[in-house]
Design an enzyme around this catalytic site. Structure first.
Site: not given
Ligand code: ADP
Ligand code: MG
Length: 393
Positions: A164, A169, A196
């Site tokens: 999510d 974003e 999530g």
């Molecule tokens: P999860 O449910 O596993 O937390 P999310 O979609 O919520 O997955 O993403 C987690 C975070 O990863 C977000 O805050 C996003 O901004 C960040 N993010 C996106 N791309 C990358 C990347 N390449 N490396 C590290 N963090 C990233």
């Protein structure tokens, strides 16, 4: 003009006769016969060669994804023909030839247990024949920047392969554009890859489909766009953030953020860290104001252990915390637990029954539907999470 293709193929070691024509695909096996409607055919793909060329027909029947794999000498030709027939079929259904579907696909390799790319590969065959612009994010907030400057003209949808957080974003990237009003109407969909994945869990639930990755791909391809409410969150500083899922504070927000170091556990991190946080339960002073369904303003001052304003029925893949919520009902569902009503034990009972939605039976959990609400924390120690992401005031 109907095109007809037929030939001999082998399916599960039986030689069979497969014909594909505009009105349907027919598969005749020596002892049994199967036929499919074109509406069930998602496409065909050439599989990595084993000893012989192989291709698969991808079908979606009765809420289930099916892959029928055939052995034959001319696999490449079959794939091309099925795809051509699908395109012809689609144009026969509408007066104008529909343009090919065009998707912006944003994949976060860091989401969940790091399996987003593998998950995309698993469902990629569904999207064969579509125009795909695939961006694998390399940093936090990149997806927001991509979406803010992207040419959305003719785009079918934005697909997020992550959790999510990346969807958050995308929504906020759309909201930051100069043409934000129009941009926010761009269809978006989550193909679950994170820890999530409440967006897809909620939409599948509302569409009465079993929660599988293939069903998500199916909705992204064949589903019709429908409205999604957004909660407009305005901080004291004047900063505005859009939320499609939830605004949380106190226990839930702390578990979400502080369990980050357990990311390798996937969705389990919320349970395991949740127990620890329950043992060391904190109480948060603050005021919650909301306008009830009758239009009256209500004020609650006190100390809280649980606060969530939800826009979708699920808060995580199996956290069915706001069963009365619908993603397009125009309401936020407020869930509150005042610490004078519940300590560790009672809060544990609520948390343990969230998966089934039975937590609503406990009177210490207050549940209100509202169109307008405010949260005024007394201290700045309690963090606020929007769609699972920390947002500083
Ligand atoms: P999860 O449910 O596993 O937390 P999310 O979609 O919520 O997955 O993403 C987690 C975070 O990863 C977000 O805050 C996003 O901004 C960040 N993010 C996106 N791309 C990358 C990347 N390449 N490396 C590290 N963090 C990233
Ligand atoms: Mg709602």
């Amino acid at each position: 003009m109907a095109s007809i293709y037929h030939g001999q193929v082998s399916y599960q070691h039986q030689t069979c006769f497969l014909s594909a024509f505009l009105t349907g695909i027919e598969l005749t096996l020596p002892h049994e016969s199967l036929s499919f409607a074109w509406s069930e055919v998602l496409g065909a793909v050439e599989e990595p060669p084993l000893l012989h060329p192989v291709f698969s027909l991808l079908l979606y029947r009765q809420s289930h994804f099916q892959r029928l794999t055939f052995l034959c000498e001319d696999a490449k030709m079959w794939v091309a023909q099925v795809q051509t027939l699908l395109l012809e079929r689609r144009s026969a259904e509408s007066s104008e030839r529909p343009p090919r579907k065009r998707y912006l696909v944003l994949i976060n390799p860091a989401s969940g247990k790091g399996q987003a790319i593998a998950r995309w590969s698993q469902i990629y065959p569904f999207f064969e024949g579509c125009v795909l612009d695939i961006v694998v994010t390399q940093r936090s907030l990149q997806a927001m920047d991509v979406v803010r400057d992207y040419n959305l003209e003719g785009l079918t949808a934005i697909l997020v392969v992550s959790g999510d957080g990346l969807m958050h974003e995308v929504i906020n990237g759309l909201g930051k554009r100069f043409d934000w009003e129009k941009a926010l109407k761009t269809p978006v969909f989550l193909l679950p890859g994170g820890s999530g994945n409440a967006f897809s869990a909620s939409i599948l639930y509302e569409s009465q489909l079993p929660p599988t990755l293939e069903n998500c791909a199916y909705l992204a391809l064949k589903g019709e766009a429908r409205p999604l409410d957004l909660i407009k969150v305005v901080f004291e500083s004047g900063r505005t953030v859009y939320s499609f899922l939830s605004v949380t504070w106190s226990y839930i927000a702390d578990v979400d953020v502080e369990s980050e170091f357990l990311r390798f556990l996937g969705g389990w991190r919320f349970y395991i860290y949740g127990i620890w946080r329950l043992i060391r339960l904190k109480r948060y002073q603050g005021t919650v104001i909301y306008v009830d369904e009758g239009g009256l303003q209500r004020v609650q001052r006190g100390s809280f252990v649980y606060f969530a304003a939800c826009n979708m029925p699920f808060l995580g893949e199996s956290a069915f915390i706001a069963p009365r919520s619908r993603s397009d009902d125009g309401y936020s569902d407020l869930l509150l637990v005042n610490s004078s009503q519940a300590g560790r034990y009672r809060l544990a009972r609520i948390l343990l029954t969230e998966d089934s939605g039975n937590h609503l039976h406990y009177p210490e959990l207050e549940y209100y539907k509202t169109r307008k609400w405010a949260l005024l924390p007394d201290t700045r120690t309690g963090r606020i999470c929007i769609d699972g992401e920390v947002r500083d005031t």
